[in-house]
Motif scaffolding. Sequence first.
Motif, PDB file in Angstrom:
ATOM      1  N   LEU A 299       0.826  -1.203   0.000  1.00  0.00           N
ATOM      2  CA  LEU A 299       0.000   0.000   0.000  1.00  0.00           C
ATOM      3  C   LEU A 299       0.865   1.261   0.000  1.00  0.00           C
ATOM      4  N   VAL A 300       1.880   1.300   0.862  1.00  0.00           N
ATOM      5  CA  VAL A 300       2.728   2.494   0.954  1.00  0.00           C
ATOM      6  C   VAL A 300       3.547   2.665  -0.321  1.00  0.00           C
ATOM      7  N   ARG A 301       4.029   1.577  -0.895  1.00  0.00           N
ATOM      8  CA  ARG A 301       4.793   1.675  -2.143  1.00  0.00           C
ATOM      9  C   ARG A 301       3.912   2.192  -3.278  1.00  0.00           C
ATOM     10  N   ARG A 302       2.678   1.718  -3.337  1.00  0.00           N
ATOM     11  CA  ARG A 302       1.753   2.200  -4.372  1.00  0.00           C
ATOM     12  C   ARG A 302       1.474   3.692  -4.193  1.00  0.00           C
ATOM     13  N   LEU A 303       1.306   4.106  -2.942  1.00  0.00           N
ATOM     14  CA  LEU A 303       1.047   5.514  -2.657  1.00  0.00           C
ATOM     15  C   LEU A 303       2.241   6.374  -3.077  1.00  0.00           C
ATOM     16  N   ALA A 304       3.447   5.940  -2.718  1.00  0.00           N
ATOM     17  CA  ALA A 304       4.652   6.694  -3.074  1.00  0.00           C
ATOM     18  C   ALA A 304       4.853   6.724  -4.584  1.00  0.00           C
ATOM     19  N   ALA A 305       4.601   5.592  -5.261  1.00  0.00           N
ATOM     20  CA  ALA A 305       4.795   5.523  -6.717  1.00  0.00           C
ATOM     21  C   ALA A 305       3.807   6.428  -7.447  1.00  0.00           C
ATOM     22  N   ALA A 306       2.560   6.445  -6.980  1.00  0.00           N
ATOM     23  CA  ALA A 306       1.561   7.324  -7.613  1.00  0.00           C
ATOM     24  C   ALA A 306       1.950   8.786  -7.440  1.00  0.00           C
ATOM     25  N   PHE A 307       2.458   9.134  -6.258  1.00  0.00           N
ATOM     26  CA  PHE A 307       2.903  10.500  -5.983  1.00  0.00           C
ATOM     27  C   PHE A 307       4.063  10.881  -6.897  1.00  0.00           C
ATOM     28  N   ARG A 308       5.069  10.012  -7.006  1.00  0.00           N
ATOM     29  CA  ARG A 308       6.224  10.312  -7.855  1.00  0.00           C
ATOM     30  C   ARG A 308       5.821  10.438  -9.320  1.00  0.00           C
ATOM     31  N   GLY A 309       4.929   9.545  -9.761  1.00  0.00           N
ATOM     32  CA  GLY A 309       4.481   9.616 -11.153  1.00  0.00           C
ATOM     33  C   GLY A 309       3.793  10.930 -11.464  1.00  0.00           C
ATOM     34  N   THR A 310       2.970  11.397 -10.540  1.00  0.00           N
ATOM     35  CA  THR A 310       2.250  12.662 -10.755  1.00  0.00           C
ATOM     36  C   THR A 310       3.208  13.852 -10.737  1.00  0.00           C
ATOM     37  N   GLU A 311       4.287  13.755  -9.971  1.00  0.00           N
ATOM     38  CA  GLU A 311       5.295  14.819  -9.974  1.00  0.00           C
ATOM     39  C   GLU A 311       6.037  14.884 -11.297  1.00  0.00           C
ATOM     40  N   LEU A 312       6.259  13.725 -11.919  1.00  0.00           N
ATOM     41  CA  LEU A 312       7.108  13.661 -13.111  1.00  0.00           C
ATOM     42  C   LEU A 312       6.342  13.865 -14.409  1.00  0.00           C
ATOM     43  N   TYR A 313       5.067  13.445 -14.441  1.00  0.00           N
ATOM     44  CA  TYR A 313       4.319  13.450 -15.700  1.00  0.00           C
ATOM     45  C   TYR A 313       3.013  14.228 -15.557  1.00  0.00           C
ATOM     46  N   SER A 314       2.396  14.503 -16.699  1.00  0.00           N
ATOM     47  CA  SER A 314       1.117  15.216 -16.691  1.00  0.00           C
ATOM     48  C   SER A 314       0.032  14.291 -16.135  1.00  0.00           C
ATOM     49  N   PRO A 315      -1.058  14.875 -15.619  1.00  0.00           N
ATOM     50  CA  PRO A 315      -2.118  14.054 -15.006  1.00  0.00           C
ATOM     51  C   PRO A 315      -2.724  13.022 -15.952  1.00  0.00           C
ATOM     52  N   THR A 316      -2.668  13.263 -17.263  1.00  0.00           N
ATOM     53  CA  THR A 316      -3.289  12.331 -18.210  1.00  0.00           C
ATOM     54  C   THR A 316      -2.309  11.277 -18.724  1.00  0.00           C
ATOM     55  N   HIS A 317      -1.074  11.329 -18.301  1.00  0.00           N
ATOM     56  CA  HIS A 317      -0.072  10.371 -18.790  1.00  0.00           C
ATOM     57  C   HIS A 317      -0.473   8.954 -18.371  1.00  0.00           C
ATOM     58  N   PRO A 318      -0.282   7.960 -19.278  1.00  0.00           N
ATOM     59  CA  PRO A 318      -0.675   6.571 -18.942  1.00  0.00           C
ATOM     60  C   PRO A 318      -0.006   6.037 -17.669  1.00  0.00           C
ATOM     61  N   LEU A 319       1.249   6.420 -17.417  1.00  0.00           N
ATOM     62  CA  LEU A 319       1.928   5.946 -16.216  1.00  0.00           C
ATOM     63  C   LEU A 319       1.253   6.464 -14.950  1.00  0.00           C
ATOM     64  N   VAL A 320       0.796   7.710 -15.021  1.00  0.00           N
ATOM     65  CA  VAL A 320       0.095   8.302 -13.872  1.00  0.00           C
ATOM     66  C   VAL A 320      -1.232   7.577 -13.651  1.00  0.00           C
ATOM     67  N   GLN A 321      -1.950   7.323 -14.726  1.00  0.00           N
ATOM     68  CA  GLN A 321      -3.242   6.646 -14.608  1.00  0.00           C
ATOM     69  C   GLN A 321      -3.082   5.233 -14.062  1.00  0.00           C
ATOM     70  N   ARG A 322      -2.052   4.512 -14.554  1.00  0.00           N
ATOM     71  CA  ARG A 322      -1.822   3.151 -14.057  1.00  0.00           C
ATOM     72  C   ARG A 322      -1.418   3.169 -12.586  1.00  0.00           C
ATOM     73  N   GLY A 323      -0.631   4.178 -12.182  1.00  0.00           N
ATOM     74  CA  GLY A 323      -0.230   4.289 -10.785  1.00  0.00           C
ATOM     75  C   GLY A 323      -1.422   4.495  -9.868  1.00  0.00           C
ATOM     76  N   ILE A 324      -2.363   5.354 -10.285  1.00  0.00           N
ATOM     77  CA  ILE A 324      -3.558   5.610  -9.473  1.00  0.00           C
ATOM     78  C   ILE A 324      -4.476   4.390  -9.469  1.00  0.00           C
TER      79      ILE A 324
END
Length: 331
Positions: A9-34
């Motif tokens: 759970l904590v790793r998923r939370l941290a990964a989603a946060f990092r992805g949103t910092e690095l990419y735009s909200p619509t980026h596929p990596l951000v969506q998969r992270g969430i």
Amino acid sequence: MDQTRAEELVRRLAAAFRGTELYSPTHPLVQRGIDGLTATAVEALQAAPSVAIGFVGDEVIVDATRLPRGTAALVGFARDLREREIEKVTLSRGLTREELRGFIGFLADRQSTAPIADRLAAKGVRHIALGKVVVEESSDDQVGIAAARRLYSTAVETAESLWQAAKAGDQPDPAAARKIVDGLAKMVTQDRTSLMALTALKKYDNYTFSHMVNVSALAMAQARALNIQGPLLREFGFAALMHDIGKVNTEFEIMKRHVIDGAHILRRTPEMPALAPIVAFEHHLKQDLSGYPEAPLLVNTWERDARGEHLRAVVEAVDPEPLAIDPLTYL
């Protein structure tokens, strides 16, 4: 929640946060992270009405589970939240993907000065709450940290008695040492978190005795993580407890002899496990044999330990006079 699911759970939370910092909200990596975070959080909330994630220093605690020190990314995530004055994130049943997406977006937004809790409320997020960690004192009749504290205190007192016996020229009592090693071994198996927390404290008056106990507990925790159990686990704990016993004679040049003196004391003590004098002798040697003591007889013996050459070399370095017994009888 068990440790594996808590870490996920904590790793998923941290990964989603990092992805949103690095990419735009619509980026596929951000969506998969969430998506991954939502699935993990919803699964956790099927077993409990809420899940609290606390950040204390660089430590992460999920409900009652303290996670082991993780990767630099998780440590950085914990620090990022503390910088935003977030010590605790509580997720509650009914949590939606949109709520998580909004929360992660607010975390990644470093421009706004409005508190994240206020922004969550304004957006109508009802299943994510932010707050502070409240540390409560445990009463003495509670289990966990209080039980570990009592065990640790007794172990430190026993370590002092072992030390004083050796300092007086007597043999340390193996039965007393074995008793505290048994207690520490049980605590390592049943409540490693509480015991490890105590090894980090510096409250005890005499560092030497708490150091003896700390090294024993940490050695057994490492051995237990390698699936070592039973008598061998306790032998590791016993050897670690007694590793510095030669320091009863001190001052640096003299102190450097503590490895030899300690091995000598332990080798001459009946019922002492064979591993104990070897650990006492070698615990300041590095893998390339630098450090101390100078032990040319040990060169290349580690690789040939099955034939007992390493043990023979230790015994000869400790007791250069001829011995009437075969060192291998100590194995």
